[in-house]
Design a protein around this motif. Structure first.
Motif, short mmCIF file in Angstrom:
data_model
loop_
_atom_site.label_atom_id
_atom_site.label_comp_id
_atom_site.label_asym_id
_atom_site.label_seq_id
_atom_site.Cartn_x
_atom_site.Cartn_y
_atom_site.Cartn_z
N ASP A 1 0.83 -1.20 0.00
CA ASP A 1 0.00 0.00 0.00
C ASP A 1 0.87 1.26 0.00
N ARG A 2 1.97 1.22 0.76
CA ARG A 2 2.87 2.38 0.81
C ARG A 2 3.49 2.64 -0.55
N VAL A 3 3.90 1.58 -1.24
CA VAL A 3 4.49 1.74 -2.58
C VAL A 3 3.47 2.35 -3.54
N LEU A 4 2.22 1.88 -3.47
CA LEU A 4 1.18 2.44 -4.34
C LEU A 4 0.95 3.92 -4.04
N ARG A 5 0.96 4.27 -2.75
CA ARG A 5 0.78 5.67 -2.38
C ARG A 5 1.94 6.53 -2.87
N MET A 6 3.15 6.02 -2.77
CA MET A 6 4.32 6.77 -3.23
C MET A 6 4.30 6.95 -4.75
N LYS A 7 3.86 5.92 -5.46
CA LYS A 7 3.76 6.03 -6.91
C LYS A 7 2.73 7.08 -7.31
N ALA A 8 1.60 7.10 -6.62
CA ALA A 8 0.56 8.08 -6.92
C ALA A 8 1.06 9.50 -6.63
N ASN A 9 1.75 9.67 -5.51
CA ASN A 9 2.29 10.99 -5.18
C ASN A 9 3.36 11.41 -6.17
N TYR A 10 4.17 10.46 -6.63
CA TYR A 10 5.20 10.79 -7.62
C TYR A 10 4.58 11.24 -8.93
N ASP A 11 3.53 10.54 -9.37
CA ASP A 11 2.85 10.94 -10.61
C ASP A 11 2.24 12.33 -10.49
N ALA A 12 1.79 12.66 -9.28
CA ALA A 12 1.12 13.95 -9.08
C ALA A 12 2.09 15.10 -8.83
N TYR A 13 3.16 14.84 -8.05
CA TYR A 13 4.04 15.93 -7.59
C TYR A 13 5.51 15.77 -7.95
N GLY A 14 5.89 14.62 -8.49
CA GLY A 14 7.29 14.40 -8.80
C GLY A 14 8.03 13.80 -7.61
N MET A 15 9.34 13.96 -7.62
CA MET A 15 10.18 13.34 -6.59
C MET A 15 9.78 13.78 -5.19
N ARG A 16 9.78 12.83 -4.28
CA ARG A 16 9.46 13.09 -2.88
C ARG A 16 10.67 13.72 -2.20
N ASN A 17 10.50 14.90 -1.62
CA ASN A 17 11.57 15.60 -0.92
C ASN A 17 11.32 15.54 0.58
N CYS A 18 12.31 15.07 1.33
CA CYS A 18 12.21 14.95 2.78
C CYS A 18 13.38 15.66 3.45
N VAL A 19 13.16 16.09 4.67
CA VAL A 19 14.22 16.73 5.46
C VAL A 19 14.25 16.08 6.84
N ALA A 20 15.41 16.09 7.47
CA ALA A 20 15.57 15.51 8.79
C ALA A 20 16.55 16.34 9.60
N ALA A 21 16.32 16.38 10.91
CA ALA A 21 17.13 17.21 11.81
C ALA A 21 18.13 16.35 12.57
N VAL A 22 19.37 16.80 12.58
CA VAL A 22 20.41 16.19 13.40
C VAL A 22 20.63 17.10 14.60
N ILE A 23 20.16 16.67 15.78
CA ILE A 23 20.18 17.48 17.00
C ILE A 23 21.01 16.74 18.04
N VAL A 24 22.02 17.42 18.57
CA VAL A 24 22.96 16.79 19.49
C VAL A 24 22.89 17.46 20.86
N VAL A 25 22.89 16.63 21.90
CA VAL A 25 22.94 17.11 23.29
C VAL A 25 24.06 16.36 24.01
N GLU A 26 24.39 16.83 25.22
CA GLU A 26 25.45 16.20 25.99
C GLU A 26 24.87 15.43 27.18
N LEU A 27 25.38 14.25 27.41
CA LEU A 27 25.01 13.45 28.57
C LEU A 27 26.23 12.61 28.95
N PHE A 28 26.66 12.71 30.22
CA PHE A 28 27.84 11.99 30.69
C PHE A 28 29.08 12.33 29.86
N LYS A 29 29.18 13.61 29.47
CA LYS A 29 30.33 14.10 28.70
C LYS A 29 30.49 13.39 27.36
N HIS A 30 29.35 12.97 26.81
CA HIS A 30 29.38 12.30 25.51
C HIS A 30 28.24 12.83 24.64
#
Length: 217
Positions: A49-78
């Motif tokens: 079902d996910r593949v079918l949804r991705m194909k439909a979205n690709y036909d409608a909008y083109g390549m799927r663009n995603c973003v992700a956040a790399v967020i770093v914190v300190e704990l135990f000096k690491h």
């Protein structure tokens, strides 16, 4: 008392050079408040079902663009990476798919506000989106993501960009009740593709270009 511009760099006293983008200030996990809000609806679908949804979205909008956040914190000096855990099994970097015509930065700010919102009303410090530190590509709908675009692929189906997000000295994280926000040490993530997948397990290598300033509050 230490000067306000003095911090710990990988455990050693160091005067910060704030003009250098290769220096990453990291604040202790204890500087941040963590709460919860109402659960969000999750998609329940098979792989087919996910593949079918991705194909439909690709036909409608083109390549799927995603973003992700790399967020770093300190704990135990690491250094630890903030991850979202869904259904006690799936680990994700905060982020998601962009809307048609939406910029990468605007999309990531919107996704961070909705998934890690500073409060129920969305108010809080502006998200500081830094440089893009990695790009992953999906050549077709069924394949895994690659950290490069194969030269024979002319019409990739998905592109995911990883952005460094620099945290202020304090912030409120309010996460939906059906998500868990975890701080996972980089040493646990490194080369642990089986548990965390290729993108997250590759994050420590992407972060190796930075010098960590462990800030003492």
């Amino acid at each position: 008392m230490e000067d306000s511009n003095t911090a710990l760099v990988n455990g050693n006293s160091h005067r910060r050079d704030t003009s250098s983008s290769s220096v990453l200030d990291i604040y202790p996990l204890s500087c941040y408040y963590f709460g919860s809000k109402e659960s969000v609806a999750l998609k329940s679908e098979t792989v087919a079902d996910r593949v079918l949804r991705m194909k439909a979205n690709y036909d409608a909008y083109g390549m799927r663009n995603c973003v992700a956040a790399v967020i770093v914190v300190e704990l135990f000096k690491h250094p630890h990476l903030l991850l979202l855990q869904v259904q006690n099994s799936i680990y994700k970097l905060p982020g998601g798919r962009s809307r048609p015509g939406e910029s990468d930065i605007d999309c990531l700010k919107r996704k961070l506000s909705s998934k890690l919102s500073a409060g129920e009303d969305g108010r809080g410090p502006e998200w500081e989106i830094g440089e893009c530190i990695g790009i992953w590509w999906k050549p077709d709908f069924e394949s895994l993501l690659y950290p490069y675009l194969p030269p024979n692929i002319k019409r990739p189906k998905e592109c995911t960009k990883l952005f460094l997000v620099r945290l202020p000295p304090s912030r409120r994280f309010i996460v939906p009740k059906n998500f868990r926000l975890l701080a996972v040490p980089l040493c646990q993530l490194h080369d642990n593709d089986e548990t965390y997948g290729p993108i997250i397990s590759g994050a420590p290598q992407l972060l190796s270009k930075f010098t960590f300033n462990f800030i003492e509050p």
